[in-house]
Design a protein around this motif. Structure first.
Motif, mmCIF file in Angstrom:
data_model
loop_
_atom_site.group_PDB
_atom_site.id
_atom_site.type_symbol
_atom_site.label_atom_id
_atom_site.label_comp_id
_atom_site.label_asym_id
_atom_site.label_seq_id
_atom_site.Cartn_x
_atom_site.Cartn_y
_atom_site.Cartn_z
ATOM 1 N N TYR A 160 0.701 -1.019 -0.796
ATOM 2 C CA TYR A 160 -0.371 0.012 -0.582
ATOM 3 C C TYR A 160 0.952 1.704 0.114
ATOM 4 O O TYR A 160 2.129 1.479 0.643
ATOM 5 C CB TYR A 160 -1.087 -0.192 1.107
ATOM 6 C CG TYR A 160 -0.167 0.024 2.367
ATOM 7 C CD1 TYR A 160 0.071 1.571 3.068
ATOM 8 C CD2 TYR A 160 -0.110 -0.918 2.988
ATOM 9 C CE1 TYR A 160 0.868 1.626 4.330
ATOM 10 C CE2 TYR A 160 0.610 -0.669 4.859
ATOM 11 C CZ TYR A 160 1.414 0.484 5.205
ATOM 12 O OH TYR A 160 1.654 0.754 6.463
ATOM 13 N N LEU A 161 0.512 2.554 -0.762
ATOM 14 C CA LEU A 161 0.974 3.304 -0.831
ATOM 15 C C LEU A 161 -0.266 4.628 0.279
ATOM 16 O O LEU A 161 0.196 5.660 1.234
ATOM 17 C CB LEU A 161 2.167 4.518 -1.823
ATOM 18 C CG LEU A 161 2.653 3.395 -2.190
ATOM 19 C CD1 LEU A 161 2.792 4.524 -3.671
ATOM 20 C CD2 LEU A 161 3.751 3.541 -2.085
ATOM 21 N N CYS A 162 -1.031 4.940 -0.067
ATOM 22 C CA CYS A 162 -1.363 6.051 0.070
ATOM 23 C C CYS A 162 -3.531 5.489 1.080
ATOM 24 O O CYS A 162 -3.309 6.256 2.175
ATOM 25 C CB CYS A 162 -3.112 6.180 -1.188
ATOM 26 S SG CYS A 162 -3.816 5.286 -2.282
ATOM 27 N N ARG A 163 -3.612 3.977 1.190
ATOM 28 C CA ARG A 163 -4.418 4.027 2.053
ATOM 29 C C ARG A 163 -5.978 4.766 1.947
ATOM 30 O O ARG A 163 -6.956 4.802 2.409
ATOM 31 C CB ARG A 163 -4.272 3.326 3.588
ATOM 32 C CG ARG A 163 -2.930 3.011 3.689
ATOM 33 C CD ARG A 163 -2.652 2.341 5.429
ATOM 34 N NE ARG A 163 -3.116 2.052 5.646
ATOM 35 C CZ ARG A 163 -3.051 0.826 5.957
ATOM 36 N NH1 ARG A 163 -2.327 -0.205 5.903
ATOM 37 N NH2 ARG A 163 -4.179 -0.254 6.910
ATOM 38 N N GLY A 164 -6.072 4.985 0.995
ATOM 39 C CA GLY A 164 -7.284 6.145 0.275
ATOM 40 C C GLY A 164 -7.647 5.782 -0.679
ATOM 41 O O GLY A 164 -8.757 6.692 -1.076
ATOM 42 N N GLY A 165 -7.051 4.946 -1.054
ATOM 43 C CA GLY A 165 -8.190 4.145 -2.656
ATOM 44 C C GLY A 165 -7.673 5.109 -3.848
ATOM 45 O O GLY A 165 -8.222 5.468 -5.074
ATOM 46 N N VAL A 166 -6.652 5.905 -3.969
ATOM 47 C CA VAL A 166 -6.101 6.646 -4.966
ATOM 48 C C VAL A 166 -4.523 6.079 -5.523
ATOM 49 O O VAL A 166 -4.712 6.374 -7.037
ATOM 50 C CB VAL A 166 -5.640 8.323 -4.827
ATOM 51 C CG1 VAL A 166 -7.054 8.776 -4.366
ATOM 52 C CG2 VAL A 166 -4.350 8.095 -3.523
ATOM 53 N N CYS A 167 -3.849 5.591 -4.610
ATOM 54 C CA CYS A 167 -2.604 4.781 -5.899
ATOM 55 C C CYS A 167 -2.746 3.998 -6.184
ATOM 56 O O CYS A 167 -2.131 3.330 -7.540
ATOM 57 C CB CYS A 167 -1.685 4.907 -4.902
ATOM 58 S SG CYS A 167 -1.778 3.679 -3.498
ATOM 59 N N GLY A 168 -3.501 3.225 -6.129
ATOM 60 C CA GLY A 168 -3.051 1.645 -6.531
ATOM 61 C C GLY A 168 -2.197 0.336 -6.293
ATOM 62 O O GLY A 168 -2.755 -0.093 -7.080
ATOM 63 N N TYR A 169 -2.091 0.784 -5.045
ATOM 64 C CA TYR A 169 -0.790 -0.026 -5.051
ATOM 65 C C TYR A 169 -1.579 -1.799 -4.154
ATOM 66 O O TYR A 169 -0.936 -2.669 -4.326
ATOM 67 C CB TYR A 169 -0.187 0.549 -4.354
ATOM 68 C CG TYR A 169 1.679 0.525 -4.497
ATOM 69 C CD1 TYR A 169 1.632 2.052 -5.771
ATOM 70 C CD2 TYR A 169 2.342 -0.040 -4.476
ATOM 71 C CE1 TYR A 169 2.420 2.646 -6.048
ATOM 72 C CE2 TYR A 169 3.393 0.505 -4.941
ATOM 73 C CZ TYR A 169 3.652 1.608 -5.514
ATOM 74 O OH TYR A 169 4.890 1.905 -6.330
ATOM 75 N N CYS A 170 -2.456 -1.158 -3.764
ATOM 76 C CA CYS A 170 -3.196 -2.546 -2.967
ATOM 77 C C CYS A 170 -4.533 -3.408 -3.706
ATOM 78 O O CYS A 170 -4.942 -4.371 -3.069
ATOM 79 C CB CYS A 170 -4.160 -1.864 -2.011
ATOM 80 S SG CYS A 170 -5.099 -1.357 -2.448
ATOM 81 N N CYS A 186 -8.082 -1.087 0.515
ATOM 82 C CA CYS A 186 -8.085 -0.251 1.739
ATOM 83 C C CYS A 186 -8.501 0.768 1.917
ATOM 84 O O CYS A 186 -8.892 1.418 3.006
ATOM 85 C CB CYS A 186 -6.641 0.954 1.256
ATOM 86 S SG CYS A 186 -7.045 1.600 0.003
ATOM 87 N N MET A 204 -10.275 -2.879 -4.146
ATOM 88 C CA MET A 204 -9.479 -1.940 -3.856
ATOM 89 C C MET A 204 -9.214 -1.769 -2.410
ATOM 90 O O MET A 204 -9.923 -1.245 -1.487
ATOM 91 C CB MET A 204 -9.146 -0.830 -3.740
ATOM 92 C CG MET A 204 -9.049 -0.310 -5.717
ATOM 93 S SD MET A 204 -7.929 -1.028 -6.508
ATOM 94 C CE MET A 204 -6.359 0.345 -5.867
HETATM 95 S S1 FES Z 1 -3.265 1.703 -0.758
HETATM 96 FE FE1 FES Z 1 -3.702 3.390 -1.879
HETATM 97 S S2 FES Z 1 -5.982 2.608 -3.001
HETATM 98 FE FE2 FES Z 1 -5.544 1.576 -1.677
#
Ligand code: FES
Length: 320
Positions: A265-275, A307, A305
């Motif tokens: 994860y990077l953002c934990r807010g649903g924007v970065c796509g990592y999760c 997060c 996602m």
């Molecule tokens: S951690 Fe960034 S979208 Fe889930």
């Protein structure tokens, strides 16, 4: 991101800057310089409370040139799931915290001809660090900052020093309204807009910019919303061969982490796509709350996602 990539820091100062916002200064335990960052970066603060672990994102608001400290501002959320209350009520000068390395998902565009910065409330924090990068005067900017009243204007003095005549403040208490349409209509070609603050403000800026024909690449926003609550359900992690119960007040990501399985994860807010995680089976429907997947990807149900998104089902099987 995993525990091997976190840093241990100590709280060196705490200041109540508005009735709702506390300003925390952090330094590395041992005093080494902290990792470099750029304006718009955030860190994840990991808090281990007796009941659970919280991992909350906070923007770095200090100068990217001062790596002897990080500064964050934490708003006491009325409906906190525990993280902001923990920082406000239990963290003192001298307390230790675990943080993840800075990540920037809201950086200033290097080729912008002008920057139009729009903030509401505690959303001013990433913009404070961006202002440090604009001090050389090479790119013009405007900063528009809306708050409830003068006593809620966090960091007003610092903003006046950094932004000077480029700063315009708007107080709800004095009926001063940000006219987003007028603001976005009168900008020169090559301007990039950046919005951070309450969801309503961000949505209005993004929708107005799109309606006016701004290119998507010129529209930037940062939102750190807590994961929405929902019905409890069961997830099965196929590769780890584990069942995880997702309570209504915990995110899918938090529940998977609590079961000892790591998800990037990077953002934990649903924007970065990592999760992004592949869905293998589902006996109900996904509840997508992210801003990353396209409508078609959401409709396909092939990934989620965790997060911020969850499911309305008895059982969800994930490729984890
Ligand atoms: S951690 Fe960034 S979208 Fe889930």
């Amino acid at each position: 991101m995993n525990s091997a990539q976190t840093l241990n820091v100590v709280v060196t100062a705490i200041e109540q800057v508005t009735p709702l916002i506390k300003h925390f200064t952090l330094a590395a335990v041992g005093g080494d310089p902290l990792p470099a960052f750029s304006g718009g970066s955030h860190i994840i603060v990991v808090m281990h409370t007796p009941a659970r672990a919280h991992r909350n994102p906070y923007s770095l608001l200090g100068s990217p040139r001062c790596l002897d400290r990080y500064e964050i501002a934490v708003r006491r959320m009325e409906e906190s799931r525990g993280g902001s209350h923990y920082l406000h009520d239990h963290i003192r000068v001298g307390s230790r915290l675990e943080i993840a390395h800075p990540v920037n998902l809201f950086g200033l565009d290097k080729i912008a001809r002008k920057h139009l910065l729009i903030a509401g409330g505690v959303g001013i924090t990433p913009i404070l660090a961006q202002l440090e990068e604009l001090q050389d005067g090479s790119t013009p900017f405007e900063l528009h900052y809306a708050v409830r009243s003068p006593q809620h204007a966090a960091f007003a003095q610092r903003l006046r020093e950094r932004a000077g005549a480029s700063l315009r403040m708007y107080y709800d208490s004095e009926n001063q309204k940000l006219d987003i349409d007028a603001l976005l209509s009168g900008q020169p070609l090559g301007t990039h807009v950046y919005a951070c603050g309450p969801a309503g403000l961000i949505d209005a800026v993004v929708a107005t910019a799109r309606n006016l024909g701004w290119p998507g690449s010129h529209i930037h926003w940062e939102r750190f919303a807590a994961p929405p609550v929902g019905d409890a359900f069961e997830a099965y992690l196929a590769r780890s061969q584990r069942s995880v119960r997702i309570p209504s007040d915990r995110s899918l990501l938090e529940s998977i982490e609590a079961a000892g399985v790591e998800v990037p994860y990077l953002c934990r807010g649903g924007v970065c796509g990592y999760c992004r995680t592949r869905v293998l089976e589902l006996d109900g429907e996904l509840v997508h709350n992210d801003h990353f997947l396209s409508d078609a990807e959401k409709a396909s149900g092939a990934s989620i996602m965790p997060c911020v998104s969850r499911a309305r089902c008895e059982r969800l099987v994930l490729d984890l």
